[in-house]
Design a protein around this motif. Structure first.
Motif, PDB file in Angstrom:
ATOM      1  N   GLU A 240       0.594  -0.993  -0.076  1.00 14.70           N
ATOM      2  CA  GLU A 240       0.068  -0.049   0.032  1.00 14.70           C
ATOM      3  C   GLU A 240       0.817   1.093   0.161  1.00 14.70           C
ATOM      4  N   TRP A 243       1.399   2.241  -3.458  1.00 10.19           N
ATOM      5  CA  TRP A 243      -0.016   2.824  -4.314  1.00 10.19           C
ATOM      6  C   TRP A 243      -0.081   4.109  -3.707  1.00 10.19           C
ATOM      7  N   LYS A 244       0.137   4.563  -2.526  1.00  8.21           N
ATOM      8  CA  LYS A 244      -0.092   5.710  -1.802  1.00  8.21           C
ATOM      9  C   LYS A 244       0.757   6.866  -2.383  1.00  8.21           C
ATOM     10  N   LYS A 245       2.263   6.318  -2.540  1.00  6.30           N
ATOM     11  CA  LYS A 245       3.111   7.281  -3.269  1.00  6.30           C
ATOM     12  C   LYS A 245       2.827   7.518  -4.672  1.00  6.30           C
ATOM     13  N   PRO A 248      -2.258   8.311  -5.577  1.00  7.68           N
ATOM     14  CA  PRO A 248      -2.991   8.354  -4.191  1.00  7.68           C
ATOM     15  C   PRO A 248      -4.440   8.787  -4.711  1.00  7.68           C
ATOM     16  N   LYS A 249      -4.728   9.284  -6.018  1.00  3.76           N
ATOM     17  CA  LYS A 249      -6.106   9.260  -6.197  1.00  3.76           C
ATOM     18  C   LYS A 249      -6.292   8.158  -7.215  1.00  3.76           C
ATOM     19  N   ILE A 253      -6.352   2.988  -3.702  1.00  2.00           N
ATOM     20  CA  ILE A 253      -6.337   3.580  -2.147  1.00  2.00           C
ATOM     21  C   ILE A 253      -7.470   3.556  -1.793  1.00  2.00           C
TER      22      ILE A 253
END
Ligand SMILES: [Zn+2]
Ligand SMILES: [Zn+2]
Ligand SMILES: [Zn+2]
Ligand SMILES: [Zn+2]
Ligand SMILES: [Zn+2]
Length: 367
Positions: A240, A243-245, A248-249, A253
């Motif tokens: 995760e 993915w967040k990095k 993020p949109k 997420i």
């Protein structure tokens, strides 16, 4: 036989002295007293219904009175009224019935008249209807069925063929047979029970969450072959944090269940799950999925066995909103995923891929 099966009534059966000249109430065909009459529409001449139907069978649409076309109408009311005044002797007068009945009540009486014969099913003799019940209750040739031992025997054989001893013996035989049958049934059920007991621990339900896969923080990774006994083709995953990095949109997420799943798996357009070794089969129980970039992304899942497609399911996935898809497809050896269509989610710019996020897959396999 009742009067309903006759043509006209013989004038010998008229009793009393009718006020009318009965010759005016005769049928033109049988020359007897009209019985259940109908009439010709043109000439209004009445005939016994059975007489005219027999006539018409040989002379279609012709009136016996030589009218143009015979069309049936009801018997003229005046004729019906005159007939109603006549008194008739019962058809079974010669058998002993001395009833004299009105023309209108004749049919009903003759159906019920106790002086007609009925055949006894036991001795086959002809018995008056009025004596039938009495005879039936005593006739030695009537077959009886014992409610206790189910034996069928003739009434006059009772002392020989259905004594109390015989009856009890038969019942015992019957019970023995039944108990043998039940024992057999119990044995079968017991066998089945044992089989299920053996089978049950062999079935293992596995929830695949992708969390036990090697760490993938800096980039996405393939699921290397044989994971939980299956081959995962074109299915990738990443932690995760990645993915967040990176996105993020994205649906990756929003699909995250806090604290539950550090790894998120996905595929683009199509993917496969197949058995790890030939001849093995598994049950594909369920999958939880959502779309990474789109809304209304169409997902088609097919189940295969020995190269033949046996199951199919199509659904529409929403952006980031996990959908639980319960399938319970048994004995499959290949699952195929395909995604297409849909529209880019408003939050997303630049991306329009048909990527599908796989949050969890549940399978059952025979070990
Ligand atoms: Zn007639
Ligand atoms: Zn006519
Ligand atoms: Zn009678
Ligand atoms: Zn009898
Ligand atoms: Zn019996």
């Amino acid at each position: 036989m009742t009067s309903s099966q006759q043509h006209g009534l013989s004038s010998d059966r008229i009793r009393g002295s009718p006020k009318v000249d009965v010759t005016h109430l005769e049928c033109l065909i049988c020359h007897q007293l009209l019985w259940k009459p109908v009439a010709c529409k043109s000439c209004e001449i009445p005939f016994c219904s059975s007489c005219i139907y027999q006539w018409l069978a040989n002379n279609p649409k012709q009136c016996p009175n030589r009218c143009q076309t015979y069309i049936e109408r009801k018997c003229p009311p005046i004729v019906t009224k005159l007939l109603a005044e006549i008194q008739i002797a019962c058809f079974y007068e010669s058998n002993g019935c001395n009833q004299v009945i009105s023309y209108e009540g004749l049919d009903k009486h003759e159906i019920e008249c106790g002086f007609q014969f009925q055949q006894c099913p036991g001795c086959k003799s002809q018995i008056f209807k009025k004596d039938f019940d009495n005879h039936h209750n005593q006739c030695p040739s009537i077959e009886l069925t014992c409610q206790d031992c189910k034996l069928v025997y003739k009434r006059n054989d009772t002392d020989r063929k259905h004594t109390d001893i015989i009856c009890l013996k038969k019942q015992l035989q019957y019970l023995r047979h039944e108990s043998k049958h039940n024992k057999c049934k119990i044995k079968k059920l017991d066998h089945q029970l044992k089989k299920t007991r053996i089978l049950k621990p062999m079935i293992k339900k596995t929830k695949v969450t992708f969390n036990d896969l090697p760490e993938a923080i800096t980039g996405t990774k393939w699921i290397s072959n044989i994971y939980n006994g299956l081959n995962w083709t074109y299915i990738y995953y990443a932690n995760e944090l990645y993915w967040k990095k990176m996105h993020p949109k994205s649906g990756y997420i929003t699909s995250l269940i806090p604290g539950s799943s550090p790894n998120i798996a996905y595929f683009k357009d199509s993917a496969l799950i197949t058995v790890g070794s030939p001849n093995k089969k598994f049950t594909f129980v369920s999958v939880t999925a959502c779309a990474a970039w789109k809304d209304d992304l169409e997902l088609t899942i097919t189940g295969h066995r020995n190269f033949i497609e046996i199951n199919t399911h199509t659904t529409k996935l929403l952006f980031g909103k996990l959908q639980f898809i319960l399938l319970y497809w048994e004995d499959v050896d290949k699952i195929m995923f395909k995604s297409s269509g849909g529209t880019a989610h408003p939050l997303v710019s630049g991306h329009a891929g048909s990527d599908v996020v796989l949050n969890q897959v549940t399978i059952c396999s025979l070990r």
